[in-house]
Design an enzyme around this catalytic site. Structure first.
Site, PDB file in Angstrom:
ATOM      1  N   LYS A   1     130.668  58.930-100.877  1.00  0.00           N
ATOM      2  CA  LYS A   1     129.840  59.793-100.031  1.00  0.00           C
ATOM      3  C   LYS A   1     128.952  60.769-100.832  1.00  0.00           C
ATOM      4  O   LYS A   1     127.921  60.362-101.322  1.00  0.00           O
ATOM      5  CB  LYS A   1     130.719  60.489 -98.996  1.00  0.00           C
ATOM      6  CG  LYS A   1     131.300  59.451 -98.012  1.00  0.00           C
ATOM      7  CD  LYS A   1     131.748  60.015 -96.685  1.00  0.00           C
ATOM      8  CE  LYS A   1     131.969  58.886 -95.694  1.00  0.00           C
ATOM      9  NZ  LYS A   1     133.355  58.564 -95.413  1.00  0.00           N
TER      10      LYS A   1
ATOM     11  N   ASP B   1     142.517  59.361-101.697  1.00  0.00           N
ATOM     12  CA  ASP B   1     141.182  58.989-101.220  1.00  0.00           C
ATOM     13  C   ASP B   1     140.447  60.273-100.847  1.00  0.00           C
ATOM     14  O   ASP B   1     140.672  60.849 -99.790  1.00  0.00           O
ATOM     15  CB  ASP B   1     141.284  58.053-100.007  1.00  0.00           C
ATOM     16  CG  ASP B   1     139.903  57.617 -99.515  1.00  0.00           C
ATOM     17  OD1 ASP B   1     138.894  58.229 -99.918  1.00  0.00           O
ATOM     18  OD2 ASP B   1     139.839  56.661 -98.708  1.00  0.00           O
TER      19      ASP B   1
ATOM     20  N   PHE C   1     141.832  56.612 -92.614  1.00  0.00           N
ATOM     21  CA  PHE C   1     140.590  55.845 -92.686  1.00  0.00           C
ATOM     22  C   PHE C   1     140.231  55.653 -94.146  1.00  0.00           C
ATOM     23  O   PHE C   1     140.020  56.630 -94.869  1.00  0.00           O
ATOM     24  CB  PHE C   1     139.423  56.522 -91.960  1.00  0.00           C
ATOM     25  CG  PHE C   1     138.180  55.674 -92.001  1.00  0.00           C
ATOM     26  CD1 PHE C   1     138.002  54.638 -91.102  1.00  0.00           C
ATOM     27  CD2 PHE C   1     137.218  55.869 -92.980  1.00  0.00           C
ATOM     28  CE1 PHE C   1     136.888  53.806 -91.171  1.00  0.00           C
ATOM     29  CE2 PHE C   1     136.089  55.044 -93.056  1.00  0.00           C
ATOM     30  CZ  PHE C   1     135.923  54.019 -92.141  1.00  0.00           C
TER      31      PHE C   1
HETATM   32  C1  LIG Z   1     133.858  57.109 -95.419  1.00  0.00           C
HETATM   33  C2  LIG Z   1     135.184  56.920 -96.028  1.00  0.00           C
HETATM   34  C3  LIG Z   1     135.512  55.735 -96.716  1.00  0.00           C
HETATM   35  C4  LIG Z   1     134.613  54.524 -96.746  1.00  0.00           C
HETATM   36  O1  LIG Z   1     133.387  54.757 -97.354  1.00  0.00           O
HETATM   37  P1  LIG Z   1     132.185  53.708 -97.112  1.00  0.00           P
HETATM   38  O2  LIG Z   1     131.118  54.195 -98.054  1.00  0.00           O
HETATM   39  O3  LIG Z   1     131.784  53.810 -95.674  1.00  0.00           O
HETATM   40  O4  LIG Z   1     132.698  52.367 -97.448  1.00  0.00           O
HETATM   41  C5  LIG Z   1     136.745  55.662 -97.336  1.00  0.00           C
HETATM   42  N1  LIG Z   1     137.609  56.673 -97.278  1.00  0.00           N
HETATM   43  C6  LIG Z   1     137.337  57.825 -96.634  1.00  0.00           C
HETATM   44  C7  LIG Z   1     138.333  58.915 -96.620  1.00  0.00           C
HETATM   45  C8  LIG Z   1     136.125  57.976 -95.966  1.00  0.00           C
HETATM   46  O5  LIG Z   1     135.871  59.103 -95.283  1.00  0.00           O
END
Ligand SMILES: *Cc1c(COP(=O)(O)O)cnc(C)c1O
Length: 409
Positions: free
Chosen positions: A257, A227, A142
């Protein structure tokens, strides 16, 4: 459900698009690890906005930093310089051991930034022929919701109605370093991966995976892009999840986040000088990215994590929670996975999905949610009181037993 709750839900459903399926609770106040609904009922927040609330709700130091900055200047655009931006770029670069940062707002934007950096680096440094660059990603990932990002999602629902998909991406199984090496071609510029797949169900790769990924990427001149939007910033018991494996450092690190301290959307793409220098003026940007208010909030959010030793706290409390959950041997539980306070409980199919447990928990004053049908994520604020945390764990165990007994009888 009272009429006040019902009224808010009905208006939301009528006037708002249905892209989420929220629990039927309307939150109006948050403090630390707790939230209150519109009826005044108190809940422990075990979701923490998917780790964006790692500091807890309305952290006093972060609120104060925001207030102070709001009285000075909030928004400048990057057409001019601002002080908190300079402080942030230096702070996050030093903290991660990397060289340069590019702040954005949402996690998805920071991922997009990394993808663009990788392609530009590919053409300008690695000398891949124009428009031929390929990026490898892991199945079950994700990384956000933009068209480019869902183009390498393996979740049908994220992609199906949104084609045509962007080209230039290849997929390998998560946790399989040999598959990565086999997938690399002379046109591969980067491998993008989460150290632990969060939305994918708290999937932890085999020990040594990231170290092998690092070696393979170095050997083939491919960028290792991590990520850490969800796993970063103390969530898994280290400031960054890559620190669990000694000697591993990515070329590009993506954060979001918790970087916003629970107040604002703040994200960043941080990388080596070689990669980040490929951006030339005018090639990439964001109206709000790097604004003084966001940067002041992020700076304070980072200081709180460091000064309150929240990574160590996450490691210690997370290990205790996992031990208690495993000891309980609750029926209907297939597996418990966790690192720090990022914990997943995967249920057997007969439980009818983690949503069932989440709904029963809500009635007992604990808020949690399912991810990928059968797994429930527990990710409380890293600042949570120990006694509140263990009380909630007891409630979770009791609730699982209760749901299991109604399902199996
Ligand atoms: C939440 C998340 C995203 C996306 O972040 P948004 O602020 O919702 O665009 C990308 N990568 C990971 C691993 C995430 O958990």
């Amino acid at each position: 459900m009272t009429s006040r709750t019902q009224d808010v839900i009905e208006r939301s459903e009528h006037w708002g698009a249905h892209n989420y399926h929220p629990l039927p609770v309307v939150l109006t106040k948050g403090q630390g690890a707790f939230v209150w609904d519109i009826e005044g009922k108190k809940y422990l927040d075990m979701l923490s906005c998917y780790s964006a609330l790692s500091h807890g709700h309305c952290h006093p130091r972060i609120l104060a930093a925001a207030q102070k900055q709001m009285e000075q200047i909030t928004l400048t655009s990057r057409a001019f310089h601002n002080v908190p931006y300079a402080e942030f770029c230096e702070k996050i670069s030093r903290l991660s051991g990397l060289d340069m940062a590019l702040p954005m707002n949402s996690g998805a934007e920071a991922v997009e930034t990394a993808l663009k950096a990788a392609r530009a680096w590919g053409y300008r440094i690695k000398k891949v022929p124009q428009d031929k660059a390929r990026i490898i990603a892991a199945k079950g990932n994700f990384h956000g919701r933009t068209i480019a990002i869902v183009s390498f999602s393996t979740e049908q629902a994220y992609r199906e109605p949104f084609g045509p998909m962007a080209p230039g991406f290849d997929m390998v199984p998560f946790g399989d370093a040999d598959a990565l090496e086999n997938a690399i071609t002379p046109e591969t510029v980067a491998f993008l991966v989460e150290p632990i797949q969060g939305e994918g169900g708290i999937i932890i790769p085999p020990d040594g995976y990231l170290k092998r990924v690092r070696e393979i990427c170095t050997k083939h001149n491919v960028l290792m892009m991590l990520d850490e939007v969800q796993t970063g910033l103390a969530r898994t018991g280290k400031m960054f999840a890559f620190e669990h494996e000694p000697g591993v450092k990515p070329d590009v690190l993506i954060l979001g986040k918790a970087l916003g301290g629970g107040l604002l959307p703040v994200s960043a793409c941080v990388g080596t000088r070689e990669v980040m220098s490929t951006f030339q003026p005018g090639e990439h940007g964001s109206t709000f990215g790097g604004m003084p208010l966001s940067m002041a909030v992020a700076n304070e959010a980072l200081d709180v994590l460091i000064q309150d030793e929240l990574a160590e706290r996450s490691a210690r409390l997370g290990a205790e929670v996992v031990a208690r959950l495993r000891q309980a041997k609750a029926p209907g539980v297939r597996e418990i996975r966790g690192r720090g306070l990022l914990i997943g409980i995967e249920f057997e199919d007969f439980m009818g999905g983690a949503m069932n447990v989440a709904q029963a928990l809500m009635h007992k004053g604990v808020l949690a949610k399912d991810t990928r049908v059968n797994t429930m994520r527990l990710a409380p604020a890293l600042t949570i009181d120990e006694s509140d945390l263990f009380e909630a764990v007891d409630t979770v165990i009791a609730t699982i037993r209760q749901v299991a007994s109604t399902k199996s009888s």
